[in-house]
Design an enzyme around this catalytic site. Structure first.
Site, PDB file in Angstrom:
ATOM      1  N   GLU A 195       0.822  -1.201   0.000  1.00 16.98           N
ATOM      2  CA  GLU A 195       0.000   0.000   0.000  1.00 16.98           C
ATOM      3  C   GLU A 195       0.862   1.259   0.000  1.00 16.98           C
ATOM      4  O   GLU A 195       1.868   1.336   0.713  1.00 16.98           O
ATOM      5  CB  GLU A 195      -0.971   0.011   1.186  1.00 16.98           C
ATOM      6  CG  GLU A 195      -0.334  -0.249   2.535  1.00 16.98           C
ATOM      7  CD  GLU A 195      -1.362  -0.443   3.655  1.00 16.98           C
ATOM      8  OE1 GLU A 195      -2.532  -0.756   3.345  1.00 16.98           O
ATOM      9  OE2 GLU A 195      -0.982  -0.277   4.819  1.00 16.98           O
ATOM     10  N   CYS A 196       0.517   2.203  -0.845  1.00 17.15           N
ATOM     11  CA  CYS A 196       1.143   3.515  -0.966  1.00 17.15           C
ATOM     12  C   CYS A 196       2.643   3.405  -1.232  1.00 17.15           C
ATOM     13  O   CYS A 196       3.048   3.123  -2.349  1.00 17.15           O
ATOM     14  CB  CYS A 196       0.846   4.369   0.267  1.00 17.15           C
ATOM     15  SG  CYS A 196       1.040   6.147  -0.041  1.00 17.15           S
TER      16      CYS A 196
END
Length: 383
Positions: free
Chosen positions: A255-256
């Site tokens: 994520e990210c």
């Protein structure tokens, strides 16, 4: 709160952004104020007093009157110039507000923590030395009325039982969690829920390690890969290891910052281009003047390592970077809605069994997500 503070005498909850900042400008949804009212917890404001004196009373009174259902019990003033300044601040509050002045922290450069895009330089990078912590403790003990502070602490929360360990203590899968200066943005609740679902968490460093630990799944969270792009790119052995892991079909959730690391290349703040893992066939570029920030609701539109189509969870986006166009051949398996409203958009890139997204999911919005991810890793577990 009741779970993690069951054996504590005092629980302090740090707010995020401004007290009333949350989902939008019309309600307190998702804000510190909403949480304080849910818990019946008194609020202590920390006010930057630089360049103000009597106006401090207007600021505190504004917070008190903006939402009378929230109890503003006290205020601590930061960056105070001296004793006379502190006296004026106290007089301004005591003459107009219900909140009581609890302390005055003087301006002191040695206590300043440097900032960068997305927030403060993290403790992992800067290092919280014993000397620094001792100085902070000394200043707080000297300048804040701790007895008065603790006397106003109370809560209406009761009768909530703690969450015990899951899976009967049996390890169902081993999950490698990237953890170093470049990757350190994780909700502790996410890690706790993975362990409660039967995962053994093994921490490793994309910066320094040359090989992955023996694990059944990978979790690469957010962080500052753009700050460490040169070092991450130079660790070719680890980049190859992650590529081989993904090719094996074992689950990988990023994520990210994790998504940025798994792209083909990363263009840093100075415009330099660094090769990354190459799992997602696109380039990510830093755009420091274009912040993406907000809550999102996610629904899986297809089978993913986090669950089948229809699985829902909530999270947030917080990044300056942008990715170039991702080929249409790469499936998008998320349907996202910003702040609970607006048009849906497709995101969540699935390459084999590797799921990549800009969204930081909070697993407690749907604890089943943690269980399903552990189960996905267990299914691929080597005997």
């Amino acid at each position: 709160v009741a779970i993690h503070a069951a054996d504590a005498d005092l629980a302090m909850i740090e707010g995020v952004m401004g007290c009333f900042d949350g989902l939008d400008g019309k309600s307190d949804e998702g804000s510190t104020a909403q949480v304080a009212k849910w818990l019946g917890a008194p609020v202590v404001l920390v006010v930057d007093a630089r360049a103000m004196s009597r106006s401090a009373g207007a600021v505190v009174l504004g917070f008190e009157s903006f939402d009378p259902e929230m109890e503003v019990a006290g205020v601590i003033f930061n960056r105070v110039a001296g004793e006379r300044h502190a006296r004026w601040l106290s007089e301004a509050v005591e003459g107009s507000c219900r909140a009581v002045p609890l302390g005055f922290i003087s301006r002191r450069e040695s206590l300043a923590i440097p900032e960068r895009h997305l927030g403060l330089v993290t403790a992992v990078e800067r290092g919280l030395t014993r000397e620094f912590l001792d100085e902070i403790a000394s200043v707080v003990e000297e300048r804040v009325d701790l007895n008065r502070l603790t006397s106003i602490a109370r809560s209406s929360v009761s009768g909530i039982e703690g969450r015990g360990p899951g899976a009967g203590g049996r390890i169902k899968a081993r999950i490698g969690v990237a953890m170093d200066e470049a990757f350190q943005f994780y909700y502790q609740a996410n890690l706790d829920l993975l362990m409660a679902a039967g995962a053994e968490l093994v921490f490793w460093s994309p910066l320094r390690d040359r090989a992955l630990p023996a694990v059944d799944g990978l979790y690469i969270g957010g962080g500052y890969p753009e700050v460490y792009a040169r070092e991450l790119s130079a660790n070719e052995a680890m980049r190859r290891e992650i590529g081989r892991f993904a090719e094996s079909g074992r689950p990988l959730y990023a994520e990210c910052g994790g998504l940025m690391y798994l792209c083909q290349a990363l263009e840093g703040l100075e415009g330099d281009l660094y090769p990354m893992v190459g799992l997602l066939p696109t380039t990510v570029r830093m755009k420091p003047k274009k912040l993406t920030l907000g809550y999102v609701e996610m629904e899986c539109s297809a089978e993913t390592p986090l669950g089948p189509a229809g699985t829902q969870a909530r999270g947030h986006e917080f990044h300056y970077s942008r990715i170039d166009e991702v080929p249409a051949s790469v499936p998008r398996v998320y349907r996202l809605r910003r702040n609970g409203w607006g048009e849906e958009r497709a995101e969540g890139y699935l390459v084999g069994n590797a799921l990549m997204s800009y969204v930081h999911l909070h697993f407690e919005s749907n604890p089943l997500v943690a269980e399903l991810f552990v189960s996905s890793c267990a299914e691929r577990r080597k005997p």
